[in-house]
Write a protein that holds these residues in place. Structure first.
Motif, short mmCIF file in Angstrom:
data_model
loop_
_atom_site.label_atom_id
_atom_site.label_comp_id
_atom_site.label_asym_id
_atom_site.label_seq_id
_atom_site.Cartn_x
_atom_site.Cartn_y
_atom_site.Cartn_z
N ILE A 203 -5.08 3.55 -0.83
CA ILE A 203 -5.32 5.00 -0.64
C ILE A 203 -6.07 5.90 -1.87
N TRP B 98 1.01 10.44 -1.68
CA TRP B 98 -0.56 10.57 -1.66
C TRP B 98 -0.94 11.94 -1.89
N TYR B 99 -0.35 12.87 -1.23
CA TYR B 99 -0.44 14.52 -1.43
C TYR B 99 -0.19 14.86 -2.87
N ALA C 145 3.86 5.70 -0.31
CA ALA C 145 3.47 7.26 -0.29
C ALA C 145 3.84 7.93 1.09
N ASP D 171 1.28 2.65 -3.11
CA ASP D 171 0.36 2.27 -2.02
C ASP D 171 0.64 3.13 -0.78
N MET D 172 0.01 2.83 0.39
CA MET D 172 0.26 3.88 1.41
C MET D 172 1.62 3.90 2.10
N MET E 84 -1.88 14.91 5.38
CA MET E 84 -1.67 14.23 4.31
C MET E 84 -0.44 14.52 3.73
N PHE F 142 2.01 11.50 4.23
CA PHE F 142 1.97 10.83 3.08
C PHE F 142 2.29 11.69 2.02
#
Length: 359
Positions: free
Chosen positions: A299, A88-89, A313, A309-310, A81, A85
């Protein structure tokens, strides 16, 4: 007059590897919960399933050779992650710092308990560390269950003004995470992992421990099946995916997860331990797949006033390409080693295999 120069608008290219890495991260989480789920379950059942110190040692020995290797799946999922991403992380670990700290604390307590329980002959010493193993396994199971239920629901994000501009910030409070659906998710993880752990003990032991674990697996299995049914209905009626095809898939997977737990319970009742263990593990995998279908694209977040969004990210296409090459080389080696370790330690354990006084 000098001509006005216009700066070109740079667009971030969407890499074809972004969805691939989202799927790979989902696979890592599925693998973690399939394997570490029974580890958590065995440790949570230590004070209740074991009748004496020898029983406890037998239970610990069932997961002793593999528990730390199973935990590596979590580290790998977190590392993937972070690399694939980073947005995200960063959003996840900064916005949900306290829940993730509780997971880390539980894993530390659990690891220490396994390493130190045999360092002193005192029963009080061993009981203390056995309870640490139980609490250290309960905390991650409960918190991760609540956390993934919130990802299905969608953790709310809002804009946060920084020096560099707007960055997403989790706006859901800590206590706001404990919705009825989240509590059902947390309780489901705990009970399902306990049933999975009892099934593993039954699969790996002989004699009285084998039969006692089988009875525990049966009782816990019926409760897990009921909770799974409640979870599936709440999921698909309250937080269903917007896409019709995805919604149909989550319904199918939810029903399948319930049937798998029921099947595992019936196999436990008839002492077919191998099938019971496999079906419980598949139920966990199916449940996680349903949640990642819901998390596709967003996500696990509900952005309000900010684009996230992914795709936003994810890392650059070049980074994802390098990661894919590295994973293609290393992952088969890791999987082969772990499969080999399970093959080496495949035999059942009995009370007679525990040396006298070695607890």
């Amino acid at each position: 007059m000098f001509p006005i120069l216009e700066m070109p608008v740079l667009e971030v290219a969407h890499s074809a590897l972004t969805p691939v890495w989202f799927i790979l991260i989902a696979v890592l989480w599925v693998g973690f919960f399939f394997l570490e789920g029974f580890d958590f379950g065995v440790a949570m059942l230590l004070p209740f399933l074991a009748k004496d110190e020898t029983d406890k040692r037998v239970m610990v020995n069932t997961i002793g050779p593999t528990w730390d290797a199973n935990e590596v799946w979590l580290i790998t999922a977190g590392g993937a992650m972070f690399a694939a991403f980073p947005g995200w992380y960063a959003t996840l670990f900064s916005g949900l710092y306290l829940p993730l700290l509780l997971v880390l604390l539980g894993l530390i307590i659990r690891g220490v308990s396994f390493e130190y329980r045999s360092k002193h002959p005192s029963s009080k010493w061993r009981n203390t560390f056995d309870w640490m193993a139980t609490i250290g396994s309960l905390l991650p199971s409960l918190v991760l269950g609540v956390g993934f239920a919130n990802f299905v629901r969608g953790v709310e994000l809002g804009p946060h003004q920084t020096i560099n501009g707007a960055a997403p910030l989790v706006t859901t409070s800590f206590w706001g995470l404990f919705t009825p659906f989240a509590l059902v998710g947390g309780l489901l993880f705990v009970i399902l992992f306990c049933a999975h752990g009892a099934g593993f003990v039954s699969l790996k032991t002989t004699g009285r421990m084998h039969y006692r674990a089988g009875r525990f697996a049966t009782r816990l299995g019926w409760l897990a099946a009921a909770l799974m049914a409640v979870w599936a209905v709440m999921f698909n009626t309250m937080y269903a995916p917007a896409d019709a095809t995805a919604h149909l898939l989550t319904w199918i997977l939810g029903i399948l997860a319930v049937l798998l737990v029921v099947g595992a319970t019936l196999f436990s009742r008839s002492e077919r331990d191998g099938w019971a263990f496999v079906l419980n593990g598949l139920a966990i995998a199916v449940m996680m797949i349903a949640m990642f279908i819901k998390m596709w694209g967003n996500i696990g977040f509900r952005p309000v006033g900010v684009d996230f969004d992914m795709w936003i990210a994810s890392s650059s296409p070049y980074t994802l390409k390098i990661m894919t090459i590295s994973a293609g080389v290393m992952v088969p080696i890791v999987l082969a080693y772990q499969a080999w370790s399970y093959w080496v330690f495949r035999k059942r354990i009995s009370r007679e295999s525990i040396p006298q006084g070695a607890h």
